[in-house]
Enzyme design. Structure first.
Site, PDB file in Angstrom:
ATOM      1  N   GLY A  55     -62.824 -26.853  -5.195  1.00 39.29           N
ATOM      2  CA  GLY A  55     -62.466 -27.977  -6.373  1.00 39.29           C
ATOM      3  C   GLY A  55     -63.610 -28.750  -6.343  1.00 39.29           C
ATOM      4  O   GLY A  55     -63.549 -28.523  -4.991  1.00 39.29           O
ATOM      5  N   LYS A  56     -63.740 -29.322  -7.289  1.00 39.99           N
ATOM      6  CA  LYS A  56     -64.789 -30.630  -7.470  1.00 39.99           C
ATOM      7  C   LYS A  56     -64.467 -31.157  -5.669  1.00 39.99           C
ATOM      8  O   LYS A  56     -65.626 -31.721  -5.007  1.00 39.99           O
ATOM      9  CB  LYS A  56     -65.582 -30.678  -8.655  1.00 39.99           C
ATOM     10  CG  LYS A  56     -66.160 -29.958  -9.447  1.00 39.99           C
ATOM     11  CD  LYS A  56     -66.656 -30.624 -10.051  1.00 39.99           C
ATOM     12  CE  LYS A  56     -67.827 -31.021  -9.971  1.00 39.99           C
ATOM     13  NZ  LYS A  56     -68.885 -30.175  -9.693  1.00 39.99           N
TER      14      LYS A  56
ATOM     15  N   ASN B 268     -64.211 -29.891  -2.566  1.00 43.08           N
ATOM     16  CA  ASN B 268     -65.829 -29.666  -2.079  1.00 43.08           C
ATOM     17  C   ASN B 268     -66.331 -30.515  -1.533  1.00 43.08           C
ATOM     18  O   ASN B 268     -67.587 -30.590  -0.394  1.00 43.08           O
ATOM     19  CB  ASN B 268     -66.112 -28.936  -3.365  1.00 43.08           C
ATOM     20  CG  ASN B 268     -66.160 -27.813  -3.589  1.00 43.08           C
ATOM     21  OD1 ASN B 268     -64.559 -26.641  -2.722  1.00 43.08           O
ATOM     22  ND2 ASN B 268     -66.634 -26.869  -5.178  1.00 43.08           N
TER      23      ASN B 268
ATOM     24  N   ASN C 181     -77.049 -34.450 -13.166  1.00 42.00           N
ATOM     25  CA  ASN C 181     -77.645 -33.644 -13.691  1.00 42.00           C
ATOM     26  C   ASN C 181     -78.672 -34.300 -14.849  1.00 42.00           C
ATOM     27  O   ASN C 181     -78.348 -34.990 -16.026  1.00 42.00           O
ATOM     28  CB  ASN C 181     -77.674 -31.516 -13.732  1.00 42.00           C
ATOM     29  CG  ASN C 181     -76.715 -31.577 -14.502  1.00 42.00           C
ATOM     30  OD1 ASN C 181     -76.928 -32.150 -16.181  1.00 42.00           O
ATOM     31  ND2 ASN C 181     -76.036 -30.291 -14.361  1.00 42.00           N
TER      32      ASN C 181
ATOM     33  N   THR D 137     -79.918 -35.518 -10.994  1.00 43.60           N
ATOM     34  CA  THR D 137     -80.245 -34.209  -9.837  1.00 43.60           C
ATOM     35  C   THR D 137     -81.326 -33.269 -11.028  1.00 43.60           C
ATOM     36  O   THR D 137     -80.690 -33.439 -12.901  1.00 43.60           O
ATOM     37  CB  THR D 137     -79.446 -32.970  -9.180  1.00 43.60           C
ATOM     38  OG1 THR D 137     -78.342 -32.458 -10.439  1.00 43.60           O
ATOM     39  CG2 THR D 137     -78.591 -34.349  -8.379  1.00 43.60           C
TER      40      THR D 137
ATOM     41  N   ASP E 133     -71.796 -30.570  -5.523  1.00 44.00           N
ATOM     42  CA  ASP E 133     -70.283 -31.023  -5.292  1.00 44.00           C
ATOM     43  C   ASP E 133     -70.859 -31.581  -3.140  1.00 44.00           C
ATOM     44  O   ASP E 133     -70.717 -32.333  -2.542  1.00 44.00           O
ATOM     45  CB  ASP E 133     -69.302 -30.283  -4.422  1.00 44.00           C
ATOM     46  CG  ASP E 133     -68.728 -29.754  -5.988  1.00 44.00           C
ATOM     47  OD1 ASP E 133     -69.263 -31.156  -6.995  1.00 44.00           O
ATOM     48  OD2 ASP E 133     -67.889 -29.133  -6.171  1.00 44.00           O
TER      49      ASP E 133
ATOM     50  N   GLY F  95     -69.803 -18.398  -2.106  1.00 49.14           N
ATOM     51  CA  GLY F  95     -68.940 -19.617  -1.775  1.00 49.14           C
ATOM     52  C   GLY F  95     -69.301 -21.044  -2.354  1.00 49.14           C
ATOM     53  O   GLY F  95     -70.438 -21.283  -1.788  1.00 49.14           O
TER      54      GLY F  95
END
Length: 327
Positions: free
Chosen positions: A58-59, A62, A203, A244, A276, A311
């Site tokens: 989960g963003k 994380n 990004n 990014t 994240d 992960g």
């Protein structure tokens, strides 16, 4: 003009000693169902994969876990379901040092993702919101006192947009620094969300879509007209931003100035959750009085460390682990 911000690892990693600030993160928690394959399948194709792993993700979770692991004081606000994944997700966050006492439980499934990772560490992700879709405005209002007591607020778009917009307003009114990660990407950000966010993280492809500009034909973003991009970003409503650039690092746009942040190169095992990790580190840096450039420099190391493990949250390091890896 772009200012090149190349810096020695030990200089950047000293920043880990200063991470103490307070952060509220509002958003998503997911159980990531992950399978490794030699390559990613083509449309309509079935390929063999390795054993199924269920990993915490989960963003928002994380981002919160990253910030907590490197020393920040983090509260996460959101919802889990009534399924077995709920205890798993909350337990993993607690182990990372995240305060989950304000997370609510709702009937039904927790958020989930289905992830395929190839031999190069590239991935595909399908997201099912589950309980994340039930993080509503009323919940945000009930959580207002705890939510707005931190210095920095982290937001992404895995929660209902009306909730994200209202939380940004609450945070802005409380004097918090509001950082919006426009992911999963949407170009039609509400005007109120833009007005109440202090900075945005995207990004290069998301940035191009958001601002309505063409991508370089040769893919060379480092050679793009960043003075024009910076001005266009300001005209859009964000005077501070981080863009990014994958393996090329990132660009920090700060009040009209543009800074290049170099990438930290590692042998990637799995890039899931690296963005994240970057976001969570920027939150931690800003909450601990770093400049945006300093926070982005440190984030390059923390996210690179994450790429060396499997992960998302499972790959995140503590300050000591990251320091040892790159010193």
């Amino acid at each position: 003009m772009i200012q090149d911000m190349a810096a020695a690892p030990d200089q950047v990693l000293k920043g880990l000693d200063t991470i103490t600030g307070s952060i509220s993160v509002v958003g998503s928690m997911n159980a990531d169902y992950t399978v490794n394959t030699d390559r990613l399948p083509k449309p309509g194709e079935t390929i063999n994969g390795g054993p199924l792993q269920v990993l915490p993700g989960g963003k928002s979770a994380n981002q919160a876990a990253t910030a907590a692991r490197i020393g920040a004081q983090v509260r996460l606000f959101g919802a889990v379901g009534s399924d077995s994944n709920a205890d798993f997700l909350l337990g993993q966050l607690g182990n990372a040092g995240v305060d989950v006492s304000h997370v609510m439980t709702v009937p039904g499934a927790s958020g989930t993702t289905v992830i395929t990772v190839d031999a190069r560490g590239e991935n595909t992700i399908v997201y099912s919101p589950g309980s994340n879709g039930k993080v509503d405005v009323d919940y945000a209002h009930r959580s207002r006192q705890a939510l707005t007591s931190a210095k920095v607020l982290g937001l992404c778009l895995e929660s209902p947009i009306e909730t994200v917009t209202e939380v940004a307003r609450m945070g802005h009114e409380a004097g918090m620094t509001v950082l919006l990660n426009d992911s999963p990407f949407r170009a039609d950000l509400p005007a109120d969300l833009i007005a109440n966010s202090d900075l945005i993280l995207v990004n290069e492809h998301e940035m191009a879509q958001l601002l309505g500009i063409d991508e370089p034909e040769d893919g060379d973003w480092l050679g793009a007209d960043w003075d024009r991009i910076n001005q266009t970003m300001q005209d859009f409503g964000f005077h501070r931003a981080i863009v990014t650039l994958g393996g090329e690092g990132s660009m920090v746009l700060d009040q009209g100035r543009t800074y290049r942040i170099h990438a930290v190169h590692v042998d990637a095992v799995d890039t899931t959750g690296c963005g994240d990790a970057f976001m969570g580190t920027v939150l931690a840096g800003l909450a601990s009085d770093m400049t945006l450039v300093q926070a982005a420099q440190l984030a390059s190391y923390v996210s690179a460390y994450a790429a060396t493990g499997q992960g998302a949250q499972a790959s995140y390091g503590t300050a000591e682990q990251i320091r040892l890896r790159f010193s």
